[in-house]
Scaffold this motif. Structure first.
Motif, PDB file in Angstrom:
ATOM      1  N   HIS A 224     -51.561 -69.893 161.786  1.00 40.88           N
ATOM      2  CA  HIS A 224     -51.661 -68.885 160.729  1.00 40.88           C
ATOM      3  C   HIS A 224     -52.853 -69.219 159.852  1.00 40.88           C
ATOM      4  O   HIS A 224     -52.954 -70.331 159.329  1.00 40.88           O
ATOM      5  CB  HIS A 224     -50.387 -68.846 159.875  1.00 40.88           C
ATOM      6  N   ASP A 228     -50.826 -62.857 156.612  1.00 37.35           N
ATOM      7  CA  ASP A 228     -50.626 -61.686 157.482  1.00 37.35           C
ATOM      8  C   ASP A 228     -51.544 -61.716 158.711  1.00 37.35           C
ATOM      9  O   ASP A 228     -51.790 -60.677 159.325  1.00 37.35           O
ATOM     10  CB  ASP A 228     -50.866 -60.402 156.684  1.00 37.35           C
ATOM     11  N   ARG A 229     -52.069 -62.910 159.050  1.00 33.82           N
ATOM     12  CA  ARG A 229     -52.936 -62.974 160.226  1.00 33.82           C
ATOM     13  C   ARG A 229     -52.626 -64.232 161.027  1.00 33.82           C
ATOM     14  O   ARG A 229     -52.555 -65.336 160.479  1.00 33.82           O
ATOM     15  CB  ARG A 229     -54.419 -62.979 159.818  1.00 33.82           C
ATOM     16  N   THR A 230     -52.466 -64.031 162.366  1.00 32.35           N
ATOM     17  CA  THR A 230     -52.077 -65.125 163.251  1.00 32.35           C
ATOM     18  C   THR A 230     -53.073 -65.230 164.409  1.00 32.35           C
ATOM     19  O   THR A 230     -53.489 -64.218 164.977  1.00 32.35           O
ATOM     20  CB  THR A 230     -50.667 -64.892 163.807  1.00 32.35           C
ATOM     21  N   THR A 251     -52.059 -61.264 165.966  1.00 33.39           N
ATOM     22  CA  THR A 251     -51.244 -60.692 164.881  1.00 33.39           C
ATOM     23  C   THR A 251     -50.440 -59.501 165.384  1.00 33.39           C
ATOM     24  O   THR A 251     -49.220 -59.400 165.139  1.00 33.39           O
ATOM     25  CB  THR A 251     -52.148 -60.265 163.717  1.00 33.39           C
ATOM     26  N   LYS A 255     -45.835 -58.837 167.111  1.00 36.09           N
ATOM     27  CA  LYS A 255     -44.842 -57.797 166.847  1.00 36.09           C
ATOM     28  C   LYS A 255     -44.289 -57.216 168.147  1.00 36.09           C
ATOM     29  O   LYS A 255     -43.386 -56.392 168.117  1.00 36.09           O
ATOM     30  CB  LYS A 255     -45.459 -56.682 166.001  1.00 36.09           C
TER      31      LYS A 255
END
Length: 740
Positions: A224, A228-230, A251, A255
């Motif tokens: 990470h 909010d970003r991987t 990212t 999901k």
């Protein structure tokens, strides 16, 4: 049969693949090798007499080179520059021109030799390399994945814009040359990694674990870089110990629940060809866009194919051998080279990295395929050039070495290793000085220490001894390569000059012999003009007196005058006989051999046995040694010295002659002394002249005065000398020295 250096050089000149031209002082071509005829398109007849300036594509280049080289009487260093030359058909090619002067033995330059190296292939290879680098950089900047390479010292070598964009907070530290740890630490200090924790202890622990992952990479892992970003981090270690890392933004994939969908999205955007194949039936399960585009098949067409069907580089048995370790599970990854065939029939060489996926529900393999056609062509061209260079160096008759500044060898050619009697591998790593005779090492150290950036090249001559014990002289050209004033490498070339030195020695010996003969001719002319004419003048005088008395009727003095004539005739006869003996022995060809000094001394004394007995002479000899000499001539030398000692003895006292000798590394010293009347030191050189007598009364001391002259000639014929010891206070002492 060993070829001479001249024949070797001619063979090298005729077979050298690069053009060679020899140009005179008026810039007219004297001769060229076959490569020059082929490269420029002129015949040998057209070349000879041609103005060399006409071969330059640029008149300015021709003028610049001419200003440096000509006139040849002016000192100038060899020229080494790149320029363009023109063929007979008008075409131009880039070249590397090396021009050196050709000098006579006296050092006078009379021509120049030009070596031309066509750079066309090198320039094309450089253009291809630059194009490949441009393509690589363009490709890296167009892909969305972050890409970075760290060298074996863990310093950043290259990365793309996507990598800097991904780690935007670390971007100021992402510079070529910075270490991985410094980049990570900078990002940590600026909040790049939210998983690192909030306390200094936690952050240091996270940093330590991250560096361990980087040093010993394993399976890809998720990182990470913001809430909010991987990123999916994949790192590998190359054979050169480089770290290659790929950062893929996952990212959106995080999901997606299906792992299959995640894998498909990752490989679809990669520029490298990626295939997923079943190990059960050998069919392709999936292929990314790069694979489909290069092979020219749709996904549906590929799913019905097996990689065996478009592989044309390996046989069926070779394919089975390659994938056997993967099928058996003995190996997880296997890399091999092969050829793939496109749908249109064209082929390309590729490198395949085949990896078995351990966690898959069924046996499957992931294949990464790289087109290596261009790279292989460049590698082959480099190998050919390297092979040509190695073949040339190994077949030259000269010795060639490369060494560190401290003379530790890094390269030797086969000729030098064969001469030393060791293999090339046995010589590498040893000091160059180890193979130089001990007596020459200090001289060589001084020679090498004198090399400087201003004068990096010097020559020296050394005698080397081969395994057979033969001493061979070599001329070494030693070039020290400097970088920013510091020595970095020593390049040496040794050439056999034994024949040249032998020729020089023969010339020196012949010159010395000629000098001796000229000296003898001068003495002979003096003898003829003076010594031999003196008795003739006296004979003519008494003959005239007899004629006058006979004419006047006087006869009372005729008997006396005829006696004088007879006496002068006898004297002249003795002089002629002595001169004949001198001419026969003075330049007699010597046959040196190892003899005992006692052999020559005893033989000389036996020849004078009657004279010695009449004079009651005694010989004392107590130092027998070995000498290298002609027994006959050395006996004659001692016989003349002994005869003088017996003749010039003290009145009423028997002659006592003593002979001693000693030998050392420089040669042999022999001393002959007596208790006679002695010689005035002022006459120490005159006594060795032909017909030089210190006692003119022949009734008291007979002889012609040629004995000592003959002794000197015999000593000089052995490269030795004989002198009178002027420090001798009683009697006479002669010292004879002969070389070892």
């Amino acid at each position: 049969m060993q070829l001479s250096p001249e024949n070797m050089l001619k063979a090298l000149y005729d077979t050298l693949p690069d053009p060679v031209l020899v140009v005179d002082a008026r810039r007219r071509v004297l001769t060229v090798n076959p490569a020059a005829i082929e490269k420029f398109g002129y015949s040998r007849e057209e070349f000879v007499g041609m103005n060399a300036a006409g071969l330059y594509a640029s008149s300015k280049d021709a003028e610049d080179v001419g200003n440096v080289l000509y006139p040849l009487s002016r000192e100038a260093k060899p020229i080494h520059r790149r320029l363009e030359l023109r063929r007979k058909d008008g075409s131009v090619f880039p070249s590397e021109l090396t021009v050196s002067r050709i000098e006579t033995a006296e050092g006078e330059a009379f021509a120049s030799v030009a070596l031309v190296r066509d750079l066309s292939e090198i320039y094309r290879a450089q253009e291809e390399r630059l194009r490949a680098e441009t393509i690589l950089n363009t490709a890296l900047d167009t892909i969305s994945e972050g890409f970075a390479v760290y060298d074996d010292q863990d310093r950043l070598m290259l990365c793309n814009d996507a990598y800097r964009e991904i780690y935007s907070l670390s971007a100021p530290a992402i510079k070529v040359g910075n270490t991985f740890e410094s980049v990570i630490r900078y990002g940590l200090e600026h909040g790049q990694y939210p998983d690192a924790g909030d306390t200094p202890e936690a952050q240091e622990d996270w940093l330590r674990k991250r560096i361990e992952q980087h040093d010993r990479p394993g399976e890809p892992f998720v990182q990470h870089i913001s809430p909010d970003r991987t990123m999916l981090v994949e790192e590998r270690v190359t054979n050169e110990n480089f770290r290659v890392g790929v950062r893929t933004d996952v990212t959106a994939l995080s999901k997606i629940k299906s792992e299959a969908e995640q894998l498909g999205l990752i490989i679809e955007g990669v520029e490298q060809e990626v295939y997923l194949a079943s190990l059960t039936d050998g069919k392709i399960i999936s292929a990314n866009r790069a694979a489909r585009d290069n092979l020219q098949y749709s996904m549906d067409e590929l799913r019905g194919l097996s990689p065996r069907e478009f592989n044309v580089g390996l046989t069926e048995d070779e394919i089975n051998e390659v994938i056997a370790p993967i099928l058996s599970g003995d190996s997880k990854v296997h890399v091999f080279d092969t050829h793939h065939r496109r749908k249109d029939g064209s082929t390309y060489m590729c490198r395949v990295r085949l990896e078995r996926l351990a966690d898959a529900a069924e046996p499957v393999a992931l294949a990464f395929v790289e087109d290596i056609t261009e790279r292989v062509e460049i590698e082959r061209a480099l190998e050919r050039k390297e092979h040509e260079f190695t073949t040339l160096v190994q077949n030259l008759p000269d010795f060639i070495t490369r060494a560190k500044p401290d003379t530790t060898l890094t390269y030797v050619n086969e000729n030098y290793a064969r001469f030393v009697g060791l293999s090339v591998d046995e010589m590498i790593g040893r000091k160059f000085l180890d193979f130089v005779p001990e007596s020459h090492r200090q001289e060589l150290r001084v020679h090498l220490s004198s090399l400087s950036p201003g004068k990096p090249l010097k020559t020296s001559e050394q005698a080397l001894v081969n395994p057979a014990g033969e001493e061979i002289w070599y001329q070494w050209s030693n070039l020290m390569v400097f970088d920013n004033g510091e020595p970095v490498e020593l390049v040496s070339v040794g050439r056999d000059i034994s024949e040249i030195r032998d020729a020089q020695t023969r010339i020196a010996s012949q010159s010395r012999a000629l000098e001796l003969r000229n000296d003898a001719l001068e003495q002979f002319s003096g003898i003829v003009s003076h010594d031999l004419k003196a008795p003739l003048r006296q004979i003519r005088l008494f003959a005239d007196m007899i004629a006058e008395d006979v004419g006047a009727g006087k006869t009372e003095d005729l008997t006396m005058f005829s006696g004088y004539i007879s006496e002068r005739s006898d004297s002249m006869d003795r002089m002629i006989n002595s001169l004949l003996a001198y001419s026969q022995l003075a330049y007699q060809r010597i046959n040196p051999e190892t003899i005992r000094l006692s052999d020559a001394v005893s033989a000389a004394w036996e020849n004078l046995a009657v004279n010695a007995l009449e004079a009651g002479a005694e010989l004392i000899f107590d130092a027998d040694i070995a000498v290298q000499a002609d027994l006959h001539l050395l006996t004659q030398l001692f016989q003349n010295l002994f005869a003088n000692s017996i003749k010039y003895r003290q009145q009423g006292e028997p002659a006592v002659i003593r002979v001693t000798g000693r030998a050392d590394e420089d040669g042999v010293t022999i001393v002959v002394e007596d208790n006679g009347i002695g010689v005035d030191p002022a006459q120490s050189e005159r006594i060795f002249g032909v017909f030089q007598r210190l006692h003119m009364d022949e009734k008291l001391y007979s002889g012609t005065g040629i004995g000592l002259a003959l002794c000197r000639r015999i000593a000089e014929s052995h490269d030795g000398r004989i002198v009178l010891d002027t420090s001798c206070e009683r009697g006479t002492r002669f010292i004879v020295t002969l070389p070892a």
